[in-house]
Design a protein around this motif. Structure first.
Motif, PDB file in Angstrom:
ATOM      1  N   ILE A   1       0.199   5.929   2.333  1.00  0.00           N
ATOM      2  CA  ILE A   1       0.577   5.620   3.710  1.00  0.00           C
ATOM      3  C   ILE A   1      -0.145   6.519   4.705  1.00  0.00           C
ATOM      4  O   ILE A   1      -0.103   7.742   4.595  1.00  0.00           O
ATOM      5  CB  ILE A   1       2.095   5.771   3.893  1.00  0.00           C
ATOM      6  CG1 ILE A   1       2.836   4.929   2.858  1.00  0.00           C
ATOM      7  CG2 ILE A   1       2.510   5.376   5.301  1.00  0.00           C
ATOM      8  CD1 ILE A   1       4.311   5.250   2.764  1.00  0.00           C
TER       9      ILE A   1
ATOM     10  N   GLY B   1       5.967   2.502   1.552  1.00  0.00           N
ATOM     11  CA  GLY B   1       4.789   1.652   1.503  1.00  0.00           C
ATOM     12  C   GLY B   1       4.672   0.805   2.754  1.00  0.00           C
ATOM     13  O   GLY B   1       5.552   0.829   3.618  1.00  0.00           O
ATOM     14  N   VAL B   2       3.585   0.082   2.830  1.00  0.00           N
ATOM     15  CA  VAL B   2       3.346  -0.835   3.945  1.00  0.00           C
ATOM     16  C   VAL B   2       2.751  -2.112   3.376  1.00  0.00           C
ATOM     17  O   VAL B   2       1.854  -2.065   2.527  1.00  0.00           O
ATOM     18  CB  VAL B   2       2.377  -0.239   4.984  1.00  0.00           C
ATOM     19  CG1 VAL B   2       2.032  -1.267   6.054  1.00  0.00           C
ATOM     20  CG2 VAL B   2       2.973   1.010   5.629  1.00  0.00           C
TER      21      VAL B   2
ATOM     22  N   THR C   1       0.858  -1.180   0.000  1.00  0.00           N
ATOM     23  CA  THR C   1       0.000   0.000   0.000  1.00  0.00           C
ATOM     24  C   THR C   1       0.892   1.227   0.000  1.00  0.00           C
ATOM     25  O   THR C   1       1.753   1.378   0.863  1.00  0.00           O
ATOM     26  CB  THR C   1      -0.899   0.019   1.254  1.00  0.00           C
ATOM     27  OG1 THR C   1      -1.757  -1.121   1.233  1.00  0.00           O
ATOM     28  CG2 THR C   1      -1.745   1.284   1.302  1.00  0.00           C
ATOM     29  N   THR C   2       0.714   2.106  -0.995  1.00  0.00           N
ATOM     30  CA  THR C   2       1.583   3.281  -1.104  1.00  0.00           C
ATOM     31  C   THR C   2       0.941   4.549  -0.544  1.00  0.00           C
ATOM     32  O   THR C   2       1.636   5.538  -0.316  1.00  0.00           O
ATOM     33  CB  THR C   2       1.965   3.515  -2.574  1.00  0.00           C
ATOM     34  OG1 THR C   2       0.779   3.620  -3.367  1.00  0.00           O
ATOM     35  CG2 THR C   2       2.816   2.366  -3.108  1.00  0.00           C
TER      36      THR C   2
ATOM     37  N   SER D   1       0.050   7.599   8.443  1.00  0.00           N
ATOM     38  CA  SER D   1       1.073   7.542   9.486  1.00  0.00           C
ATOM     39  C   SER D   1       0.750   8.495  10.621  1.00  0.00           C
ATOM     40  O   SER D   1      -0.071   9.404  10.498  1.00  0.00           O
ATOM     41  CB  SER D   1       2.443   7.886   8.894  1.00  0.00           C
ATOM     42  OG  SER D   1       2.446   9.217   8.392  1.00  0.00           O
TER      43      SER D   1
ATOM     44  N   MET E   1      -0.078   1.708  12.302  1.00  0.00           N
ATOM     45  CA  MET E   1       0.525   2.605  11.310  1.00  0.00           C
ATOM     46  C   MET E   1       1.917   3.014  11.750  1.00  0.00           C
ATOM     47  O   MET E   1       2.244   3.004  12.952  1.00  0.00           O
ATOM     48  CB  MET E   1      -0.347   3.845  11.100  1.00  0.00           C
ATOM     49  CG  MET E   1      -0.699   4.607  12.356  1.00  0.00           C
ATOM     50  SD  MET E   1      -1.900   5.926  12.019  1.00  0.00           S
ATOM     51  CE  MET E   1      -2.246   6.476  13.707  1.00  0.00           C
TER      52      MET E   1
ATOM     53  N   PRO F   1       6.698  -1.958   7.385  1.00  0.00           N
ATOM     54  CA  PRO F   1       6.994  -0.837   6.484  1.00  0.00           C
ATOM     55  C   PRO F   1       7.967  -1.256   5.391  1.00  0.00           C
ATOM     56  O   PRO F   1       8.864  -2.076   5.610  1.00  0.00           O
ATOM     57  CB  PRO F   1       7.630   0.210   7.410  1.00  0.00           C
ATOM     58  CG  PRO F   1       7.241  -0.192   8.795  1.00  0.00           C
ATOM     59  CD  PRO F   1       7.148  -1.681   8.764  1.00  0.00           C
TER      60      PRO F   1
END
Length: 231
Positions: free
Chosen positions: A11, A133-134, A8-9, A13, A35, A124
């Motif tokens: 993000i 990303g994650v 997933t870009t 946070s 996150m 991450p």
């Protein structure tokens, strides 16, 4: 398949000075359970997750009063850290700093192993010291849906070709059936042989089901092969 293919870009946070309430609200409304915590320069400082917010004084979920002998056994440092986790209003005080990370080229299989070994739900993805990303467990499940095509219910292969493919699928496995115990008739695979353990029977069945062109799989363990099925 690598991290860059499934991560997933966009993000979401937290910052270290964000309030606990704000961070909790972000996770609730975004539908995520954790996150990364990133400072103003984009440096990864830690992760804040549902687990970090489980024991909070505001909602009465702090660790209950210990018995006197456990209090004696606990160090002052431990008790102080527990108090901070339960009462601090800032993310920096409750986040986990022992964070595992991966690069964009990390194979998906390695990520799955990391999540399982560390018992974490997300990791991450880093590039040049920044989070790009994650990858979460949900990303791995989505990859399974989008990248693993359904095995065709029918195929152009004849029964003999299907039989050879089934035998090949089981080859070199300790639970593989002998050639004479696999027969195919009109796309239906019949598996014969001695009584086997349920786990072995399932492995044999799955190997046959994954062969293109197979319409159905029927097991007859404990019975001799039928002379009517194709050889």
């Amino acid at each position: 398949m690598r991290a860059s293919d499934i991560m997933t870009t966009s993000i979401i946070s937290a910052t270290p000075d964000m309030t606990i309430r704000h961070a909790a609200g972000m996770m609730v409304f975004a539908g995520i359970s954790g996150m990364p915590v990133i400072d103003e320069s984009g440096r990864l400082l830690g992760m804040v997750t549902e687990g970090d917010l489980m024991h909070r004084a505001e909602i009465g979920t702090g660790v209950k009063q210990r018995s006197w002998w456990l209090e004696l056994a606990a160090s002052t440092t431990e008790l102080a850290s527990q108090y901070v986790k339960e009462h601090s209003r800032k993310v920096r005080d409750v986040m986990s700093t022992d964070v595992s990370t991966v690069t964009e080229t990390c194979p998906v299989a390695d990520i799955a192993e990391l999540l399982d070994r560390r018992r974490i739900k997300r990791v991450p993805v880093m590039r040049d010291g920044k989070v790009v990303g994650v990858v979460s467990r949900a990303n791995l499940i989505r990859a399974l849906v989008t990248m693993a095509p359904e095995v065709p219910a029918t195929g152009e292969s004849g029964d003999n070709a299907i039989r050879e493919d089934v035998l090949s699928a089981m080859k070199d496995h300790p639970w593989a059936l002998a050639r004479e115990n696999v027969t195919v008739e009109n796309g239906t695979v019949h598996l014969w042989g001695p009584v086997v353990r349920p786990e072995e029977a399932n492995a044999i069945r799955v190997a046959a089901e994954n062969v293109p062109g197979v319409k159905d799989v029927r097991t007859h363990f404990g019975l001799p092969p039928s002379d009517q099925a194709s050889r």
